[in-house]
Design a protein around this motif. Structure first.
Motif, PDB file in Angstrom:
ATOM      1  N   UNK A 299     -28.344 -59.973 127.003  1.00  0.00           N
ATOM      2  CA  UNK A 299     -28.663 -60.760 125.802  1.00  0.00           C
ATOM      3  C   UNK A 299     -27.558 -61.764 125.487  1.00  0.00           C
ATOM      4  N   UNK A 300     -26.316 -61.379 125.723  1.00  0.00           N
ATOM      5  CA  UNK A 300     -25.206 -62.301 125.460  1.00  0.00           C
ATOM      6  C   UNK A 300     -25.291 -63.531 126.369  1.00  0.00           C
ATOM      7  N   UNK A 301     -25.506 -63.293 127.647  1.00  0.00           N
ATOM      8  CA  UNK A 301     -25.601 -64.407 128.594  1.00  0.00           C
ATOM      9  C   UNK A 301     -26.815 -65.279 128.302  1.00  0.00           C
ATOM     10  N   UNK A 302     -27.860 -64.663 127.801  1.00  0.00           N
ATOM     11  CA  UNK A 302     -29.096 -65.378 127.502  1.00  0.00           C
ATOM     12  C   UNK A 302     -28.938 -66.310 126.298  1.00  0.00           C
ATOM     13  N   UNK A 303     -28.131 -65.891 125.326  1.00  0.00           N
ATOM     14  CA  UNK A 303     -28.084 -66.597 124.038  1.00  0.00           C
ATOM     15  C   UNK A 303     -26.841 -67.448 123.830  1.00  0.00           C
ATOM     16  N   UNK A 304     -25.832 -67.291 124.652  1.00  0.00           N
ATOM     17  CA  UNK A 304     -24.545 -67.946 124.418  1.00  0.00           C
ATOM     18  C   UNK A 304     -24.668 -69.471 124.326  1.00  0.00           C
ATOM     19  N   UNK A 320     -19.317 -64.365 117.195  1.00  0.00           N
ATOM     20  CA  UNK A 320     -19.637 -63.199 118.035  1.00  0.00           C
ATOM     21  C   UNK A 320     -18.976 -61.893 117.602  1.00  0.00           C
ATOM     22  N   UNK A 321     -17.790 -61.955 117.016  1.00  0.00           N
ATOM     23  CA  UNK A 321     -17.085 -60.732 116.624  1.00  0.00           C
ATOM     24  C   UNK A 321     -17.807 -59.961 115.535  1.00  0.00           C
ATOM     25  N   UNK A 322     -18.695 -60.645 114.813  1.00  0.00           N
ATOM     26  CA  UNK A 322     -19.372 -60.000 113.685  1.00  0.00           C
ATOM     27  C   UNK A 322     -20.894 -60.079 113.794  1.00  0.00           C
ATOM     28  N   UNK A 323     -21.390 -60.051 115.016  1.00  0.00           N
ATOM     29  CA  UNK A 323     -22.832 -59.951 115.220  1.00  0.00           C
ATOM     30  C   UNK A 323     -23.103 -59.398 116.615  1.00  0.00           C
ATOM     31  N   UNK A 324     -24.301 -58.866 116.799  1.00  0.00           N
ATOM     32  CA  UNK A 324     -24.728 -58.464 118.123  1.00  0.00           C
ATOM     33  C   UNK A 324     -25.368 -59.645 118.834  1.00  0.00           C
ATOM     34  N   UNK A 325     -25.443 -59.575 120.159  1.00  0.00           N
ATOM     35  CA  UNK A 325     -26.115 -60.633 120.917  1.00  0.00           C
ATOM     36  C   UNK A 325     -27.620 -60.418 120.970  1.00  0.00           C
ATOM     37  N   UNK A 326     -28.066 -59.210 120.644  1.00  0.00           N
ATOM     38  CA  UNK A 326     -29.495 -58.894 120.705  1.00  0.00           C
ATOM     39  C   UNK A 326     -30.230 -59.232 119.417  1.00  0.00           C
ATOM     40  N   UNK A 327     -29.483 -59.491 118.329  1.00  0.00           N
ATOM     41  CA  UNK A 327     -30.107 -59.771 117.029  1.00  0.00           C
ATOM     42  C   UNK A 327     -29.156 -60.653 116.234  1.00  0.00           C
ATOM     43  N   UNK A 372     -35.425 -69.030 125.488  1.00  0.00           N
ATOM     44  CA  UNK A 372     -34.411 -69.520 124.545  1.00  0.00           C
ATOM     45  C   UNK A 372     -34.391 -71.045 124.493  1.00  0.00           C
ATOM     46  N   UNK A 373     -34.731 -71.688 125.596  1.00  0.00           N
ATOM     47  CA  UNK A 373     -34.852 -73.147 125.589  1.00  0.00           C
ATOM     48  C   UNK A 373     -36.015 -73.573 124.702  1.00  0.00           C
ATOM     49  N   UNK A 374     -37.110 -72.851 124.787  1.00  0.00           N
ATOM     50  CA  UNK A 374     -38.259 -73.135 123.906  1.00  0.00           C
ATOM     51  C   UNK A 374     -37.841 -73.037 122.441  1.00  0.00           C
ATOM     52  N   UNK A 375     -37.066 -72.022 122.110  1.00  0.00           N
ATOM     53  CA  UNK A 375     -36.600 -71.832 120.731  1.00  0.00           C
ATOM     54  C   UNK A 375     -35.723 -72.987 120.293  1.00  0.00           C
ATOM     55  N   UNK A 376     -34.693 -73.290 121.075  1.00  0.00           N
ATOM     56  CA  UNK A 376     -33.767 -74.343 120.674  1.00  0.00           C
ATOM     57  C   UNK A 376     -34.432 -75.716 120.634  1.00  0.00           C
ATOM     58  N   UNK A 377     -35.299 -76.000 121.578  1.00  0.00           N
ATOM     59  CA  UNK A 377     -35.989 -77.287 121.571  1.00  0.00           C
ATOM     60  C   UNK A 377     -36.834 -77.445 120.311  1.00  0.00           C
TER      61      UNK A 377
END
Length: 381
Positions: A299-304, A320-327, A372-377
């Motif tokens: 999830x981290x690699x997917x969202x970074x 990043x220190x105060x959140x998860x990469x999955x949510x 994730x590209x669909x989301x950001x676009x």
């Protein structure tokens, strides 16, 4: 870790980024459920040992997931509210005591404490999120620690906040509660299964998890870990299966005043559910096979990079220190319009959750970089 989309039956026309709402069902979990349904076609094949054997395997699988030494500290529950009710039922409270909660926490980890406070005259102290977006997670954690005083009898918190993924420092919170002999009850529903959790490191009095989100199980089953502080307590219900020596079917009418030892007394009635238990067990076995650390890393690699793109355009995401990469939550800058975003998501079949002023995004191992590209676009168009 590679994408695991082939293990699910997701609709190709939908970009599903909403595991925090409900996980899609693994194909193998579906198969286990069907087998469970068919099992009752010939009930003579169900033995007394079947009422206990599979739930024991379920405990062992969950113990492995959370690094618990003793699987008999884990029980099957129907919901988070049920699991927390057992804690509230055994928490000793008096007028002048305090319970510390996190603001905008999921109701199942609030209502039990509201009742307990009302019945005992205890004060609930709710630590709301800071209004600033700068160092929001850091400040929020600091305020929680400051609120824990010698009057505190319980801190009830999640590992990550269900609405925006804010990560709470459970290690620091537990250290503080141990100093004043207060209980720590954790709702792990939005983290356990996607974010590593170590019971031996945190030592919670209770860890309660619904099964249908990040544990990838079915609805109406969950798992609870209860620590030594609850070993001699009383469960919220009186059922035959949580009584001592209930394994002896021939002796069930020899009513026993004693409960099953330790945490096993808190198991829900009919916990030997021959449909939900094998589904939940199959899901946990898959998670253990993948490894939670690998899921979080995926999830981290997917969202970074997508998060960096959004931040550059004025969107606000916790560091990043105060959140998860999955949510994680995406908050709008001044130049963004929520109604326009909702319309764009609807048009492109992008499924997320909207929680307050936050767009809650929760990917998992079935998502791809294209998702994730669909989301950001959609957010940047």
């Amino acid at each position: 870790m590679n994408c695991q989309q082939s293990k699910f039956s997701l609709d190709d026309s939908v970009t599903y980024l909403n595991c925090a709402f409900m996980s899609p069902q693994l194909k193998v979990v579906e198969e286990a459920g069907i087998e469970g349904i068919q099992r009752k076609q010939n009930p003579q094949q169900v033995t007394s040992d079947d009422f206990f054997g599979e739930t024991e395997k379920l405990r062992e699988a969950f113990a492995k997931l959370i690094n618990a030494k003793e699987s008999n500290r884990i029980v099957t529950i129907p919901s988070v509210s049920y699991g927390m009710a057992n804690v509230a039922h055994n928490l000793s409270l008096s007028r002048g005591d305090t319970i510390v909660l996190v603001g905008e926490q999921f109701p199942s980890n609030v209502y039990p404490w509201m009742r307990a406070a009302e019945e005992s005259g205890t004060e609930i102290i709710t630590i709301t999120p800071p209004e600033t977006t700068e160092n929001r997670g850091k400040v929020w954690n600091e305020r929680i620690l400051e609120a824990i005083t010698p009057k505190t009898k319980l801190v009830a918190v999640a590992n990550v906040h269900w609405a925006d993924g804010t990560l709470f420092d459970l290690k620091a919170i537990r250290k503080r509660t141990l100093e004043i002999d207060a209980w720590l009850a954790i709702d792990g529903t939005q983290s356990v299964g996607a974010l590593p959790f170590d019971v031996q490191e945190i030592q919670p009095d209770a860890l309660i998890c619904a099964g249908y989100k990040w544990l990838m199980g079915p609805y109406s089953i969950g798992l609870a870990y209860y620590g030594p502080a609850l070993d001699e307590g009383k469960p919220v219900e009186e059922n035959w299966i949580n009584r001592y020596e209930s394994e002896n079917f021939a002796g069930l009418v020899n009513y026993n005043d004693a409960y099953q030892p330790g945490a096993l007394r808190y198991e829900v009635g009919e916990h030997s559910n021959f449909i939900l238990v094998p589904m939940m067990l199959t899901a946990l076995n898959q998670l253990n096979d993948w490894g939670v650390e690998n899921i979080q890393q995926y999830c981290r690699l997917l969202t970074e990079e997508p998060i960096k793109r959004l931040q550059e355009k004025g969107y606000q995401v916790e560091e990043p220190a105060y959140r998860g990469s999955h949510l994680f939550g995406i908050r709008l800058g001044q130049n963004h319009n929520m109604d326009k975003i909702k319309a764009a998501f609807s048009e492109k079949n992008i499924v997320v959750s909207f929680r307050g002023d936050s767009i809650r995004v929760s990917p998992n191992v079935y998502n791809t970089a294209e998702d994730l590209t669909q989301l950001t676009d959609a957010l940047l168009s």
